[in-house]
Design an enzyme around this catalytic site. Structure first.
Site, PDB file in Angstrom:
ATOM      1  N   CYS C   2       0.729  -1.518  -0.090  1.00  0.00           N
ATOM      2  CA  CYS C   2       0.177  -0.019  -0.592  1.00  0.00           C
ATOM      3  C   CYS C   2       0.925   1.344   0.356  1.00  0.00           C
ATOM      4  O   CYS C   2       2.197   1.225   0.144  1.00  0.00           O
ATOM      5  CB  CYS C   2      -1.012   0.233   1.420  1.00  0.00           C
ATOM      6  SG  CYS C   2      -2.061  -1.608   1.761  1.00  0.00           S
ATOM      7  N   GLY C  28      -0.096   0.235  -5.037  1.00  0.00           N
ATOM      8  CA  GLY C  28      -1.769  -0.109  -4.671  1.00  0.00           C
ATOM      9  C   GLY C  28      -2.801   0.352  -5.909  1.00  0.00           C
ATOM     10  O   GLY C  28      -2.779   1.811  -5.865  1.00  0.00           O
ATOM     11  N   ASN C 102      -0.237   0.867   6.239  1.00  0.00           N
ATOM     12  CA  ASN C 102       0.985  -0.343   5.078  1.00  0.00           C
ATOM     13  C   ASN C 102       1.640  -0.034   6.018  1.00  0.00           C
ATOM     14  O   ASN C 102       2.342  -0.592   6.408  1.00  0.00           O
ATOM     15  CB  ASN C 102       1.628   1.151   3.874  1.00  0.00           C
ATOM     16  CG  ASN C 102       3.078   0.138   3.601  1.00  0.00           C
ATOM     17  OD1 ASN C 102       4.333   0.755   3.669  1.00  0.00           O
ATOM     18  ND2 ASN C 102       2.511  -0.892   3.001  1.00  0.00           N
ATOM     19  N   GLY C 103       1.364  -1.981   5.798  1.00  0.00           N
ATOM     20  CA  GLY C 103       2.732  -2.970   6.109  1.00  0.00           C
ATOM     21  C   GLY C 103       1.295  -4.316   6.293  1.00  0.00           C
ATOM     22  O   GLY C 103       0.970  -4.334   5.893  1.00  0.00           O
ATOM     23  N   CYS C 236      12.860  -3.428   4.071  1.00  0.00           N
ATOM     24  CA  CYS C 236      12.340  -4.461   2.776  1.00  0.00           C
ATOM     25  C   CYS C 236      12.895  -3.827   2.400  1.00  0.00           C
ATOM     26  O   CYS C 236      13.196  -3.030   1.464  1.00  0.00           O
ATOM     27  CB  CYS C 236      10.907  -4.433   3.152  1.00  0.00           C
ATOM     28  SG  CYS C 236       9.797  -5.670   1.147  1.00  0.00           S
ATOM     29  N   TYR C 242      11.301  -4.272  -6.114  1.00  0.00           N
ATOM     30  CA  TYR C 242      10.270  -4.306  -7.470  1.00  0.00           C
ATOM     31  C   TYR C 242       9.789  -3.205  -7.150  1.00  0.00           C
ATOM     32  O   TYR C 242       8.898  -2.548  -8.018  1.00  0.00           O
ATOM     33  CB  TYR C 242       9.606  -5.770  -6.415  1.00  0.00           C
ATOM     34  CG  TYR C 242       8.474  -5.865  -7.302  1.00  0.00           C
ATOM     35  CD1 TYR C 242       8.296  -6.073  -9.023  1.00  0.00           C
ATOM     36  CD2 TYR C 242       7.322  -5.428  -7.285  1.00  0.00           C
ATOM     37  CE1 TYR C 242       7.235  -5.804  -9.919  1.00  0.00           C
ATOM     38  CE2 TYR C 242       5.643  -5.529  -7.253  1.00  0.00           C
ATOM     39  CZ  TYR C 242       5.552  -5.685  -8.905  1.00  0.00           C
ATOM     40  OH  TYR C 242       5.259  -5.851  -9.766  1.00  0.00           O
ATOM     41  N   CYS C 383       5.964 -13.984   2.524  1.00  0.00           N
ATOM     42  CA  CYS C 383       6.460 -12.172   2.841  1.00  0.00           C
ATOM     43  C   CYS C 383       4.907 -12.304   4.243  1.00  0.00           C
ATOM     44  O   CYS C 383       4.354 -12.390   3.759  1.00  0.00           O
ATOM     45  CB  CYS C 383       6.499 -11.158   2.344  1.00  0.00           C
ATOM     46  SG  CYS C 383       6.635  -9.600   3.189  1.00  0.00           S
ATOM     47  N   CYS C 435      15.920  -6.419   6.184  1.00  0.00           N
ATOM     48  CA  CYS C 435      14.419  -7.367   6.117  1.00  0.00           C
ATOM     49  C   CYS C 435      15.108  -8.292   4.676  1.00  0.00           C
ATOM     50  O   CYS C 435      14.423  -7.922   3.650  1.00  0.00           O
ATOM     51  CB  CYS C 435      12.959  -7.778   6.151  1.00  0.00           C
ATOM     52  SG  CYS C 435      11.877  -9.259   6.603  1.00  0.00           S
ATOM     53  N   CYS C 438      12.287 -12.555   2.343  1.00  0.00           N
ATOM     54  CA  CYS C 438      11.655 -13.481   0.957  1.00  0.00           C
ATOM     55  C   CYS C 438      12.748 -14.523   0.601  1.00  0.00           C
ATOM     56  O   CYS C 438      12.780 -15.595  -0.122  1.00  0.00           O
ATOM     57  CB  CYS C 438      11.218 -12.813   0.202  1.00  0.00           C
ATOM     58  SG  CYS C 438      11.866 -11.592  -0.145  1.00  0.00           S
TER      59      CYS C 438
END
Lengths: 446, 446, 446, 446
Positions: C2, C28, C102-103, C236, C242, C383, C435, C438
């Site tokens: 988001c 989003g 967001n999260g 992240c 991406y 994730c 983090c 993934c």
């Protein structure tokens, strides 16, 4: 005012709700919504606007469950926003719930304040949310038991429809302020504010849900519960005067026939009145006028042409245009008016401003005399049970007090109000069974 | 059928046209459009749909000239497409022209065929295009002279409005089939199909444009021209029976009062009829029924509830839903119907299929007896002058011939048609001045 | 995923939010909404769809307060409905609150279950509601104190914006999974997921909100609070691979420059690779490919044409049309492909199905050899912090395990994944601060 | 500029036209339309707006014939209105005709004036109407013979598609200004402005329609006719510079590869240029810049981020917002720009005002030096054959004449224009075969 509708066990539940809400549109034009349950999951779609503007085939297709409830909401000042539109959606320990409510809960603010102190969160300004929060705090093992336990805590007027993954529930307050009718179509049970919405889809009217009664439809079976003894039966008398659709059956007769009878009583009270014609303010006034005409032998002649295309979507391009559009919705029919002495009947006098405009329009069209006959007594108290009346100070009968001052204000040559006794007689349930607080100030619940 | 409206010399010309077209909406619901001229350049906006769906403030703002013409078009089978919507736009040696037409030009196909042989190109299926092509081939030095020269070549029914950069022109055929009224508001001249559209914007009715007469408004002045002698005056009598709005003034009286009178004549013709109530098929039937009631002393009682929200935008989600929506627009009012002998008045019988459904609905609601009274004579000939009647073979009075067979077909217990003499008497101009070809087969023009 | 945006003290707060959300649209596309506070009262407008489809001048005019927050939501399977759109609206003992999140809160289900047991009612399926319920049960005297008290109870990823009548608050989780940037424009404070949304409205970037930090803007002043010590900094890393827009500044560099660097590292890891051209899968792939080209001296040539008009509103008329529309969004550029050995770079391989289609399309266009280079390591774990990855079983790197099987599945001739070390090096914060669960399965929070 | 597409003998003709027009959208964003023929009757639907805004499944379903033609129209000043949208519809002695036209007919005004003198009526401002009027006045026995007879009377640029109930016809002017390609898909013949629209629906490109050639598809068979000898082949060279989609094949190569080659030639002409990076103005500039980079070894780096959601539907709420939205469509990527010497390539310099803004934006973002390279020669003459160039006086190369003044005006540090020789070489047909009047003032037709 609002209208509610619910239907169980029908592949076309949302589509039938759509047709029904369209038929209940007169009970609320601000917003509409439908909630449906499919495979144990609730969907809903609410929006501001008219039923036929909101729903289209793809929206209805997305509401494809077998049970559905719907709601139309009246436009009241100040709280017009989509988060107040219904059905309301909730997720609590009992799972997902949709709620549709017609009425007004007098102690909602008090309940909500107490709940908020204990951490409750509200998603709307509506009084309707109070009951769900009470229920969600119940110790009962399922939603419906919890509802039956908590409903007695509410004070005021409510006809509720609840929908969850298991069942459809209807409940009416112990005073029976607002209508709630049970009907049946094939194996579907139907709850509706007015009979017209059941008849339009070919359902058979069974009976009213009684004050203090709840009905739960589950697995194709209906069960009835009494969550409260009937308090003083206090059905809103104003429904028949103004709100209900003429073809709806209320208290055993159509609303049209009650209004016709009122017209007759009006003439009896005005015996000796002389006029060339009798007419009514569209739309509700015409039934009264027809009854008056039948009793008085004064011919009934329409004096206004109503534009059938004038829905809410007529856009006035700008302020300057307003003067040109005064007659757009209600155009005077000149040769019916010119030189005539007219008995003009309207359902009620609230602020008096609409009557003022209408009488002015008739006089401009050459009316010789306007004898205003009001099909209900003076309104002297605001409604706390769901009708959108103004504050006491704004009511013309309170503001000007004397009948003759009111007559002058609206510009009529004569003014007559129906007596409360005759109103009650025409509405057909007897003195004890109506809430007539707007006319006599005696509130059944505070 | 269509409605036309034009206005000169007004800063709000498009907005006033919008209000006026909205008032003429009953004359055509298929498409609508407005053309306006500003700084010597024409703009126009046409679309399928209702007036209030088509126009919004930004569209109206784009039509900002001082003169405008508008059109509403009736939905007739087969030719419903936006390129047939009006005003039509043309650019020829006389410059840009917009045209709005009400009527039907009998020799249009013949004219267009001849024109096409000589290279004419058409942008629509309408007969209305013929006149512009005739004009564009004239040797006259300006558009309006050319129009006056060419109009006599047209046979049939036409009320035309033309707009170009210089002027606004109105013209009515030499028989005067279709109405065309002149009105005035401040310094603006107004042409309209019906008076109601002029009155709604506060204009004063001046007079009708006469058969064979044209009027041209230029530089704030109006001039009148006679492009043809009046042929046999042949005003459409069916306008008063069915099309015109009750509050419009036609032949010196409102349409409502003519219908009331027809109701009285109907009763005279049916003297001795016995019934509990008299009622009308909404909406046009009610005025007839009121007149009948006044004359007969049989009480007038509405037997159908019309849904005021049922415009054309109600979407039937699917075929299966149609049965549930039968009563959506016209719901029977049960206690007014049950056990009653009813005189039911409708304006006319065309194919008979609508009456069949309506009578069936009343019988289902418990009517004891239906005495069908038709407020016009049997329709035995199709209209070639602008009313959308079916082919001769589809007319029930032609198909079944005998009154008793018709009565059986529609399911009535009795059936009465108004006599042509009384229709003419009620409509008020005398035998010689009406086109009544649909009732007597005598066509003024072929 | 988001995107969130908030702005204080600006007459144009809703309009600037609209422009900013439009710039965050890549984060989003499912729904968007804006909440604004004016005269102590919250208004909001959420809807499914794209920012420019949802908002129009009249909606924005209705959101006329001086502070506003906005949200764009990513379309994830199963929970796509308007009641999940944000900002969420709540009314509790602290008054009205709007929230944008967001999260992903890992312990939300657990918290909500406990809350429900105590009567809490939820209006959405979102994990975002949990915090408001915790806050509404706090004993603190105002909303913001209560928020600072309760935020530490949440586990997982969150960048929050809260708006009430008094203030605008931003808070970032103690791990700093999701971005949250502070900017300033004149006297307005701005919070945004990415710098691009602040730059587009001419704001100056100040700094990131730190993990475990909250900022409250009240009466034109900003105050900072630490509601938790920074846990292991866990930004992240996939945002740079991406999600983020190429022109956004993350970790001190634009995302485009990180991707360019990754392209270089890819070439280093693939030293000796031979190809005619290098290209990227639009849109994110091109920046990688440019870096690869610069390092390798293999020319960069686009092999796909992206249709710039292909937004989500392209309606495929029916199933049958799908085959014809395969190349509608991404059309192969034939003479760039035919006979060529191509290094093709994509940001990541998730399920592998998109790569399969793209490589097939290139081979059909005549590509001689496809050397697939993936700009990130194999994705081996889903994730839990807000990126919409499929279940572990659906991940191609889990499902097929061996690189050569993956290569065969997607139809490439060669396949290379970027090493995690080089990814971290390019992204610029060092091993400890990202983090990368993934890629390595090591989750900072469970 | 416009784009045209036609397809025969396909059940999905309208849907395939829709997909094709969507792919040709870059050739015109003002309006779009499709005409289709079914059971001998033409239907069409035109509207202002983008292809995906105009067509929906129900509109496409209404265009259900087996043959169809479509058109997208470019927004040019002054004549933007729906009556100019195409396909145009006509009804003449040869029956119904729909026409789609790309190009500009130089003698249209003259022809139309003569036609109007003889009574012709026009429905639009377009030059495209002239041919139909010529045809409708022919003595030939059918439409197509008449068309072949009359086409030679037109001077200027035209690629036409005609559709009537019998056949689909394509015709290209004798100079071949505008493209027109023949393709085939199963038993359907396809005509399209660019190959990309044929390829997207899986059709096979056959060849170009030659200058002065017509093709008629009837009863599933195609026939070719030469209605004029090829005059001097004068294909528009600007199509490759600016208009055509990169993946379309023109003169035997994709447009992208011609632009890549131009980039190389630019570098050759600028030999010795020093810069840190080379970049292009999105979108057409990037292909040039990649060619330049490949030749010069100066790295290609994007300096602008284009917002992929920025279609025409972004509504700027008010004037005040414009400053905030300057970077909405094209946002500078700061760290790619700051401190850099940049070769910036754009396709052409017309008025110079766009370059001025773009260079200013780069300088504001910290660019050290802007070396502007224009991928075409100075534009010194307006186009009369269909490209929307301004008047001669507005062309910057005419207005300021000297290169150094132009450089100063746009704010560049250096300025280089491609030589006409190299442009011709790159475009691949040789000097004699292009119309390059915009660059050299030599008009093939007057």
């Amino acid at each position: 005012m609002c209208g509610i509708f619910g239907i169980s066990d029908n592949e076309e539940s949302a589509k039938l709700s759509y047709v029904a809400l369209f038929t209940l549109q007169h009970r609320g034009q601000e917003s509409a919504g439908i909630a449906s349950v499919k495979n144990g999951k609730l969907s809903y779609y609410n929006s501001m606007g008219l039923v036929n503007e909101i729903f289209n085939p793809s929206v209805l297709a997305s509401l494809s469950g077998k049970s559905a409830i719907g709601h139309v909401r009246y436009s009241t000042a100040g709280s017009s926003s989509v988060n107040n539109s219904q059905p309301l959606y909730f997720n609590c320990k009992y799972g997902e719930i949709a709620v549709a409510h017609n009425g007004n809960i007098v102690n909602a603010a008090h309940i909500k304040e107490n709940l908020a102190k204990n951490g409750a969160i509200f998603q709307s300004d509506t009084d309707s949310e109070a009951i769900i929060h009470l229920i969600s705090r119940s110790g009962k093992k399922n939603f419906f038991e919890a509802a039956l336990e908590q409903l007695p805590k509410l004070k005021g007027a409510y006809s509720f429809l609840f929908l969850n993954k298991d069942a459809l529930m209807a409940a009416r307050d112990p005073y029976g302020f607002r209508p709630l009718v049970l009907a049946k179509k094939d194996s579907s049970f139907i709850f509706t504010s007015e009979t017209c919405a059941a008849e339009v889809i070919g359902a058979e009217i069974i009976r009213e849900i009684e004050p203090g009664e709840a009905a739960i439809v589950k697995n194709g079976k209906i069960s009835f519960f009494r969550f409260s003894p009937i308090k003083k039966y206090s059905r809103c008398i104003f429904e028949q005067v103004y709100f209900a659709r003429p073809d709806s059956v209320v208290c055993g007769h159509t609303v049209q026939s009650a209004r016709y009878l009122i017209g007759k009583y009006l003439f009896e009270e005005m015996k000796g009145v002389k006029a060339d014609i009798v007419s009514g303010v569209p739309d509700s006034g015409s039934a009264y006028a027809l009854g008056f005409s039948a009793a008085s032998k004064i011919p009934y002649v329409p004096v206004f042409m109503r534009n059938h295309y004038a829905g809410r979507s007529f856009i006035q391009p700008d302020q300057k245009m307003r003067e040109f559009t005064a007659h757009l919705k209600l155009a005077p029919i000149k040769d019916a008016i010119k030189g005539k002495e007219i008995v003009l009947i309207d359902d009620s006098l609230v602020r008096g401003t609409t009557s003022l405009k209408i009488i002015k329009s008739l006089k401009n069209a050459g009316a010789k005399k306007i004898i205003m006959a009001v099909a209900s007594p003076p309104i002297i108290s605001p409604c706390f049970y769901g009708i959108d009346t103004p504050t006491k100070e704004e009511l013309i009968a309170v503001r000007l007090k004397e009948k003759d001052k009111i007559r002058k204000f609206i510009g009529a040559d004569e003014l007559h109000y129906l007596s409360l006794d005759n109103l009650i007689k025409a509405c057909g349930l007897g003195d004890k069974n109506f809430c007539k607080a707007c006319f006599d100030g005696k509130y059944p619940v505070k």
